[in-house]
Design an enzyme around this catalytic site. Structure first.
Site, PDB file in Angstrom:
ATOM      1  N   PRO A  81       0.790  -1.242   0.000  1.00  0.00           N
ATOM      2  CA  PRO A  81       0.000   0.000   0.000  1.00  0.00           C
ATOM      3  C   PRO A  81       0.818   1.287   0.000  1.00  0.00           C
ATOM      4  CG  PRO A  81       0.115  -0.878   2.213  1.00  0.00           C
ATOM      5  CD  PRO A  81       0.872  -1.844   1.346  1.00  0.00           C
ATOM      6  N   GLY A  82       2.152   1.194  -0.097  1.00  0.00           N
ATOM      7  CA  GLY A  82       2.942   2.410  -0.263  1.00  0.00           C
ATOM      8  C   GLY A  82       3.737   2.854   0.944  1.00  0.00           C
ATOM      9  N   LYS A  99       6.680   1.983   1.822  1.00  0.00           N
ATOM     10  CA  LYS A  99       8.066   2.267   1.451  1.00  0.00           C
ATOM     11  C   LYS A  99       8.116   3.331   0.363  1.00  0.00           C
ATOM     12  CE  LYS A  99       9.195  -2.300   3.055  1.00  0.00           C
ATOM     13  NZ  LYS A  99       7.846  -2.877   3.137  1.00  0.00           N
ATOM     14  N   ASP A 144       2.105  -2.147  -8.688  1.00  0.00           N
ATOM     15  CA  ASP A 144       1.592  -3.320  -7.969  1.00  0.00           C
ATOM     16  C   ASP A 144       0.577  -3.992  -8.883  1.00  0.00           C
ATOM     17  OD1 ASP A 144       1.745  -4.148  -4.768  1.00  0.00           O
ATOM     18  OD2 ASP A 144      -0.035  -4.928  -5.787  1.00  0.00           O
ATOM     19  N   ASP A 193       1.486  -6.878 -13.644  1.00  0.00           N
ATOM     20  CA  ASP A 193       2.327  -7.931 -13.115  1.00  0.00           C
ATOM     21  C   ASP A 193       3.773  -7.427 -13.268  1.00  0.00           C
ATOM     22  OD1 ASP A 193       2.618 -11.030 -12.543  1.00  0.00           O
ATOM     23  OD2 ASP A 193       4.176 -10.386 -13.938  1.00  0.00           O
ATOM     24  N   ASP A 211      10.328  -5.320  -2.927  1.00  0.00           N
ATOM     25  CA  ASP A 211       9.727  -5.712  -1.636  1.00  0.00           C
ATOM     26  C   ASP A 211       8.648  -6.744  -1.987  1.00  0.00           C
ATOM     27  OD1 ASP A 211       9.425  -5.391   1.187  1.00  0.00           O
ATOM     28  OD2 ASP A 211       7.600  -4.244   0.818  1.00  0.00           O
ATOM     29  N   CYS A 228       9.192  -9.813   4.421  1.00  0.00           N
ATOM     30  CA  CYS A 228       8.888  -9.840   5.858  1.00  0.00           C
ATOM     31  C   CYS A 228       8.775 -11.301   6.283  1.00  0.00           C
ATOM     32  CB  CYS A 228       7.637  -9.032   6.179  1.00  0.00           C
ATOM     33  SG  CYS A 228       6.223  -9.465   5.184  1.00  0.00           S
TER      34      CYS A 228
END
Ligand SMILES: C[S@@+](CC[C@H](N)C(=O)[O-])C[C@H]1O[C@@H](n2cnc3c(N)ncnc32)[C@H](O)[C@@H]1O
Length: 318
Positions: free
Chosen positions: A122-123, A125, A143, A170, A191, A244
């Site tokens: 969702p932004g 970074k 995204d 994609d 990420d 993560c």
């Protein structure tokens, strides 16, 4: 309370150091994370924001003297309070996990640069990058998810970005298009989607969803994304790969693959939180040299969520 699956438990125990370390990990994953926010320096200085938040009665600390934009809200808040405040609505801060901020501290995007954030929604970074770039240069934020891209767009708008371009593709397809156009970037953030083993404190349900097949599948997707992104780097350009999660298949194995496949090397960087080196070997597979520059962030080391990141420099075509 969700209980870890035996295979996950076994894998984590073999990654951790000793009995104390294991105990600390298995304890902290059941404790909700701290309330961390990042001051959006496009809109307000950390000092003024801190004063504003303190005048509401919130107890605020700045744990990293070199990164005053990172703030901890130490007072007890009601659910959703961080997201409902006027300062948040005005885009003066972004609610973000401290370990997730490390990707951008590592990437170090600078004013005037051309930056690609390939899996951006969702932004969290992207908006940090925008503030370090002082709203100059261009950041292409992509995204593939429809709903998440709408949130990315709302967050960039809320944070006052005027240097971002949003695409919904994609990642592999977008990279092919950009390659055909001959566009090259100074810096790229990857990420990537991952199994989320580092997010157990905020998302305990991950324990229930965890399975090895998902890790293998994600590892293949991640390899495809990173392989398509490297040709878009300028010579001596840098890339940050982050997840993560703790699983080596999604971390060191992919970094080792990048080093083997492309003319790349890991860069030694310093981060303001405690990190452990990447592992050199996993289940009999020995990784390429350079894992010592990878950063494993375990939740028990800094009272954060878990994370992994590595910065790599592209030396140009082989
Ligand atoms: C870890 S999240 C990104 C978080 C984001 N960087 C941030 O800090 O707010 C991974 C993202 O990758 C996106 N994604 C998954 N597969 C993708 C693909 N093949 N191409 C582009 N984006 C993808 C997901 O929709 C998700 O938003």
């Amino acid at each position: 309370m969700y209980t870890p699956k035996p295979l996950f438990e076994q894998r984590m125990n073999s990654l951790l150091k000793d009995e104390e370390d294991k105990k600390a990990f298995w304890q902290i994953i059941h404790i909700p994370p701290q309330n961390s926010i990042r001051c959006n320096t496009i809109k307000i200085s950390p000092e003024i924001l801190k004063n504003k938040l303190e005048s509401k009665g919130w107890k605020i600390s700045q744990p990293y003297p070199q990164y005053k934009e990172i703030l901890l809200v130490e007072s007890e808040l009601s659910p959703g309070e961080l997201g409902k405040s006027i300062e948040h609505i005005l885009g003066e801060y972004y609610v973000q996990e401290i370990s997730s901020m490390m990707s951008i501290i590592a990437l170090n995007p600078s004013p005037g640069e051309l930056v690609l954030d390939l899996c951006a929604s969702p932004g969290s970074k992207t908006t940090y990058a925008v503030s370090l770039m002082k709203n100059t240069g261009i950041i292409l934020a992509n995204d593939k998810d429809n709903v998440r891209t709408a949130i990315l767009s709302a967050n960039l708008q809320r944070c006052g970005s005027t240097n971002s371009i949003i695409t919904r593709h994609d990642a592999v397809i977008l990279c092919k298009k950009l390659e055909k156009l001959g566009i090259k970037f100074d810096k790229i953030l990857l990420d990537v989607p991952c199994s989320g083993e580092g997010t157990l404190r905020s998302s305990p349900k991950t324990l229930e969803m965890w399975n090895l097949n998902m890790i293998k599948k994600l590892s293949r997707i991640q390899k495809k994304i990173i392989s398509s992104a490297v040709p878009l780097l300028k010579e001596n350009g840098s890339l940050v790969y982050s997840t993560c999660t703790h699983s080596p298949e999604e971390n060191e194995k992919n970094i080792s693959f990048l080093i083997e496949r492309f003319n790349m090397e890991t860069e030694k960087i310093s981060l303001p939180i405690k990190c452990r080196q990447g592992i050199a070997e996993w289940q009999g597979e020995i990784f390429k040299k350079g894992m010592e520059n990878c950063h494993r962030i375990y939740p028990q080391d800094n009272n954060t969520e878990g994370f992994f990141l590595a910065k790599l420099k592209f030396r140009g075509e082989k």
